[in-house]
Enzyme design. Structure first.
Site, PDB file in Angstrom:
ATOM      1  CG  ASP A  19     -84.645  52.684  34.226  1.00  0.00           C
ATOM      2  OD1 ASP A  19     -83.532  52.927  33.732  1.00  0.00           O
ATOM      3  OD2 ASP A  19     -84.974  51.564  34.667  1.00  0.00           O
ATOM      4  CG  LEU A  20     -89.902  49.421  31.728  1.00  0.00           C
ATOM      5  CD1 LEU A  20     -89.039  48.255  32.179  1.00  0.00           C
ATOM      6  CD2 LEU A  20     -91.355  49.150  32.102  1.00  0.00           C
ATOM      7  NE  ARG A  50     -95.241  65.206  37.471  1.00  0.00           N
ATOM      8  CZ  ARG A  50     -95.058  65.007  38.778  1.00  0.00           C
ATOM      9  NH1 ARG A  50     -95.891  65.533  39.637  1.00  0.00           N
ATOM     10  NH2 ARG A  50     -94.063  64.291  39.203  1.00  0.00           N
ATOM     11  CB  VAL A  90    -101.503  60.790  35.335  1.00  0.00           C
ATOM     12  CG1 VAL A  90    -100.517  60.339  34.276  1.00  0.00           C
ATOM     13  CG2 VAL A  90    -100.910  60.710  36.724  1.00  0.00           C
ATOM     14  CE  LYS A 153     -91.351  43.673  39.074  1.00  0.00           C
ATOM     15  NZ  LYS A 153     -90.515  42.560  39.417  1.00  0.00           N
ATOM     16  CG  ASP A 182     -94.691  37.891  35.239  1.00  0.00           C
ATOM     17  OD1 ASP A 182     -93.470  37.844  34.963  1.00  0.00           O
ATOM     18  OD2 ASP A 182     -95.170  37.342  36.243  1.00  0.00           O
ATOM     19  CG  HIS A 183     -89.687  40.939  32.803  1.00  0.00           C
ATOM     20  ND1 HIS A 183     -89.971  41.454  34.030  1.00  0.00           N
ATOM     21  CD2 HIS A 183     -88.450  40.406  32.898  1.00  0.00           C
ATOM     22  CE1 HIS A 183     -88.945  41.239  34.841  1.00  0.00           C
ATOM     23  NE2 HIS A 183     -88.006  40.605  34.181  1.00  0.00           N
ATOM     24  CD  GLU A 221     -82.767  39.454  41.259  1.00  0.00           C
ATOM     25  OE1 GLU A 221     -82.374  40.560  40.906  1.00  0.00           O
ATOM     26  OE2 GLU A 221     -83.766  39.279  41.976  1.00  0.00           O
ATOM     27  CG  HIS A 245     -91.329  37.587  37.984  1.00  0.00           C
ATOM     28  ND1 HIS A 245     -92.044  38.280  37.029  1.00  0.00           N
ATOM     29  CD2 HIS A 245     -90.577  38.514  38.634  1.00  0.00           C
ATOM     30  CE1 HIS A 245     -91.715  39.569  37.110  1.00  0.00           C
ATOM     31  NE2 HIS A 245     -90.846  39.739  38.065  1.00  0.00           N
TER      32      HIS A 245
HETATM   33  P1  NAD Z   1     -89.388  56.036  36.368  1.00  0.00           P
HETATM   34  O1  NAD Z   1     -89.538  56.694  37.694  1.00  0.00           O
HETATM   35  O2  NAD Z   1     -88.080  56.021  35.689  1.00  0.00           O
HETATM   36  O3  NAD Z   1     -90.449  56.676  35.364  1.00  0.00           O
HETATM   37  C1  NAD Z   1     -91.746  57.069  35.759  1.00  0.00           C
HETATM   38  C2  NAD Z   1     -92.303  58.117  34.803  1.00  0.00           C
HETATM   39  O4  NAD Z   1     -93.526  58.638  35.327  1.00  0.00           O
HETATM   40  C3  NAD Z   1     -91.384  59.298  34.557  1.00  0.00           C
HETATM   41  O5  NAD Z   1     -91.375  59.548  33.156  1.00  0.00           O
HETATM   42  C4  NAD Z   1     -92.082  60.446  35.334  1.00  0.00           C
HETATM   43  O6  NAD Z   1     -91.796  61.714  34.750  1.00  0.00           O
HETATM   44  C5  NAD Z   1     -93.527  60.069  35.163  1.00  0.00           C
HETATM   45  N1  NAD Z   1     -94.445  60.702  36.151  1.00  0.00           N
HETATM   46  C6  NAD Z   1     -94.356  60.686  37.506  1.00  0.00           C
HETATM   47  N2  NAD Z   1     -95.407  61.371  38.045  1.00  0.00           N
HETATM   48  C7  NAD Z   1     -96.193  61.784  37.020  1.00  0.00           C
HETATM   49  C8  NAD Z   1     -97.445  62.500  36.917  1.00  0.00           C
HETATM   50  N3  NAD Z   1     -98.133  62.946  37.999  1.00  0.00           N
HETATM   51  N4  NAD Z   1     -97.972  62.722  35.686  1.00  0.00           N
HETATM   52  C9  NAD Z   1     -97.322  62.293  34.589  1.00  0.00           C
HETATM   53  N5  NAD Z   1     -96.141  61.613  34.614  1.00  0.00           N
HETATM   54  C10 NAD Z   1     -95.582  61.364  35.806  1.00  0.00           C
HETATM   55  O7  NAD Z   1     -89.966  54.555  36.556  1.00  0.00           O
HETATM   56  P2  NAD Z   1     -89.565  53.234  35.732  1.00  0.00           P
HETATM   57  O8  NAD Z   1     -88.381  52.627  36.369  1.00  0.00           O
HETATM   58  O9  NAD Z   1     -89.537  53.536  34.288  1.00  0.00           O
HETATM   59  O10 NAD Z   1     -90.791  52.276  36.068  1.00  0.00           O
HETATM   60  C11 NAD Z   1     -92.058  52.441  35.447  1.00  0.00           C
HETATM   61  C12 NAD Z   1     -92.928  51.247  35.803  1.00  0.00           C
HETATM   62  O11 NAD Z   1     -92.314  50.057  35.342  1.00  0.00           O
HETATM   63  C13 NAD Z   1     -93.151  51.056  37.300  1.00  0.00           C
HETATM   64  O12 NAD Z   1     -94.437  50.523  37.487  1.00  0.00           O
HETATM   65  C14 NAD Z   1     -92.115  49.999  37.662  1.00  0.00           C
HETATM   66  O13 NAD Z   1     -92.495  49.265  38.796  1.00  0.00           O
HETATM   67  C15 NAD Z   1     -92.147  49.149  36.402  1.00  0.00           C
HETATM   68  N6  NAD Z   1     -90.912  48.384  36.190  1.00  0.00           N
HETATM   69  C16 NAD Z   1     -89.739  49.020  35.945  1.00  0.00           C
HETATM   70  C17 NAD Z   1     -88.587  48.263  35.725  1.00  0.00           C
HETATM   71  C18 NAD Z   1     -87.272  48.922  35.392  1.00  0.00           C
HETATM   72  O14 NAD Z   1     -86.324  48.178  35.086  1.00  0.00           O
HETATM   73  N7  NAD Z   1     -87.154  50.228  35.422  1.00  0.00           N
HETATM   74  C19 NAD Z   1     -88.644  46.871  35.766  1.00  0.00           C
HETATM   75  C20 NAD Z   1     -89.873  46.250  36.005  1.00  0.00           C
HETATM   76  C21 NAD Z   1     -90.999  47.022  36.202  1.00  0.00           C
END
Ligand code: NAD
Length: 496
Positions: A19-20, A50, A90, A153, A182-183, A221, A245
């Site tokens: 998602d990020l 994966r 990973v 984070k 830290d955005h 928020e 933050h």
């Molecule tokens: P997400 O769950 O959408 O994405 C995680 C990714 O990791 C996916 O692409 C998944 O396929 C992959 N994955 C999981 N297990 C795996 C493995 N064993 N080997 C390889 N790949 C694997 O998560 P996200 O929301 O994108 O968040 C990612 C990071 O960013 C997290 O640390 C989260 O805390 C941080 N974050 C996200 C947001 C946000 O808005 N989404 C905001 C702030 C911080």
């Protein structure tokens, strides 16, 4: 506009379809590409998770992710042609050897000069293993370019787990190769704090306990937990917003002037400030911290009825506290901090309340003026961007009556739309090797040491929840916290 020579780089993004990555990271890299900070010819990105994807399927996702930022469709296509997909677990060592081979090939093809950026955008339990495997399985560049590791984070759940994570990272990368995201530090107003302070002697001269009554940092928020209960219910406002933050913002407000504006000097001063925060015992926590959890409100269900939240959840969706600095600059001037969900409005802001004039000479006249107010310097972080300063002046009526007005610099929509998004700024700094707006380990450690006793007490003693209505300004106890010191939250009570 690009500044300096465009950087050549090969990115490896773990969590490449997360998602990020899709919402924030690819648009940020695309903007750097458009503006020329990233070399248009000499860059490539390997997306990793994966999932089994072809390069073309991955590129279609990239085009989708950046299309709203593209001037023409061809621009997004040209950008996406630099993207490659690799299915990668990973935890599998063989996959790192394959990754290393692919990285070598792309490095040669795009002449990226050995510069490698590893971005770990995955669940935090993977941060350590990715860093160590990159090192142990030989994925780091040895060609004289840079190796930079970017970590999302959260950085730990408490001091002990953060230290364990940091030990894992530093067994593979040096501190100066690690960029802890830290955005909030990529936001326009946060970055303006040191300039406003140290670029204006008029302000810095009064930036201390003699002139400042109190400092208030609010990250409020309007939204609730939305669909993030799985993560949020194990974190809470204290871990999710205060430890990182809020305390980072506090560090820029509280620090002494660095010798020069380079990351090593700035970090030194930020750490000194954070390490001078008084750490509370259990009784101190009870007196100086307030937690909350939202209940029902107009059109809102209580937190405990949100999808995925346990019906007996003890999680804090609101946290407020008082920070006391044991140093000469701040003396008895408190810093009040708060953050919460389902509050009346979305506002990230800082209010610096200055002391009132020692003598109100106007009050001694016969003209019945209003009482003089202390000046308030307000920084607007989010969604508005800008600075205001309240000052006392005379009103325009006959005779002398005082009134308080705001000197106001709030960015209009046009200018605000030009402001680079936080992830774009942070990527730019990663590429140029500037750690100014990233949290260093000693800062993260000091912040956890401050927060740990609060979290420990809150984990031990269930809260009296719910204790604030959705759409309100949080628990009453947070108002009482300030009232005990004869203070009041400036926003929303006193904003003109
Ligand atoms: P997400 O769950 O959408 O994405 C995680 C990714 O990791 C996916 O692409 C998944 O396929 C992959 N994955 C999981 N297990 C795996 C493995 N064993 N080997 C390889 N790949 C694997 O998560 P996200 O929301 O994108 O968040 C990612 C990071 O960013 C997290 O640390 C989260 O805390 C941080 N974050 C996200 C947001 C946000 O808005 N989404 C905001 C702030 C911080």
């Amino acid at each position: 506009m690009a500044t300096g020579t465009p950087t050549r780089a090969l990115f490896m993004l773990f969590g490449g379809t997360g998602d990020l990555a899709l919402r924030k990271l690819y648009p940020a890299i695309f903007n750097l590409y458009k503006k020329g900070s990233l070399s248009n010819d000499h860059f490539a990105l390997i997306g990793l998770s994966r999932k089994e994807l072809t390069d073309d399927e991955f590129r279609a996702k990239i085009i989708d992710s950046v299309s709203s930022e593209a001037d023409q469709p061809e621009q997004a296509q040209a950008f996406a042609s630099h993207f490659y997909w690799k299915s990668h677990d990973v935890t599998n060592n063989d996959h790192y050897s394959e990754l290393s081979d692919l990285a070598d090939q792309l490095e040669a093809k795009y002449a990226t000069e050995g510069n490698r950026v590893f971005y770990v955008s995955m669940a935090p339990r993977f941060f350590g293993i990715v860093a160590q495997s990159l090192h142990d399985q030989g994925v780091l560049s040895t060609n004289g370019g840079f190796n930079r590791l970017v970590i999302e984070k959260p950085f730990g759940r408490d001091y002990a787990s953060a230290k364990e994570l940091n030990d894992a990272l530093t067994s593979a990368f040096n501190e100066n190769q690690i960029y802890r995201i830290d955005h909030y530090l990529g936001k326009e107003t946060t970055q303006a704090i040191p300039v406003l302070r140290f670029g204006n002697p008029m302000l810095e001269a009064v930036w201390n306990h003699e002139y400042i009554k109190d400092v208030q940092v609010t990250l409020a928020e309007k939204l609730g937990v939305e669909d993030r209960a799985g993560y949020y219910d194990t974190a809470g406002a204290l871990r999710d917003m205060i430890q990182n933050h809020t305390l980072q913002i506090v560090s820029y407000l509280a620090m002494d002037q660095p010798n020069s504006f380079v990351d090593t000097e700035i970090r030194r001063e930020k750490v000194k400030a954070l390490e001078s925060m008084e750490i509370y015992d259990a009784e101190g926590v009870k007196q100086n911290f307030v937690r909350g959890q939202y209940g029902a409100g107009p059109d809102s269900v209580p937190y405990r009825e949100e999808p995925g939240v346990p019906s007996d959840s003890n999680n804090d969706t609101y946290a407020a506290g008082k920070i006391v600095f044991n140093n000469h600059r701040w003396g008895d001037t408190p810093f009040y901090i708060r953050s919460g969900k389902k509050l009346a409005d979305k506002q990230g802001r800082i209010d610096i309340e200055f002391k009132k004039p020692l003598v109100d000479i106007f009050a001694k006249g016969t003209k019945q003026p209003a009482e003089l107010q202390g000046n308030v310097l307000s920084f607007y972080i989010d969604p508005k961007i800008g600075v205001t300063l309240s000052v006392n002046t005379k009103d325009s009526e006959q005779g002398l009556h005082t009134e308080t007005i705001d000197l106001n610099y709030l960015q209009g929509a046009d200018r605000a739309a030009q402001v680079p998004l936080p992830y774009e700024r942070l990527f730019h700094d990663i590429l140029t090797g500037d750690g100014t707006y990233f949290a260093s380990w000693p800062e993260v450690a000091a912040a956890w040491k401050f927060v740990d006793p609060v979290q420990k007490l809150w984990d031990q003693e269930p809260g009296d929840f719910p204790n604030y209505e959705s759409g309100s300004m949080g628990p009453k106890a947070a108002d009482d916290l300030l009232a005990r010191d004869d203070n009041q939250w400036y926003w929303p009570h006193n904003v003109h």
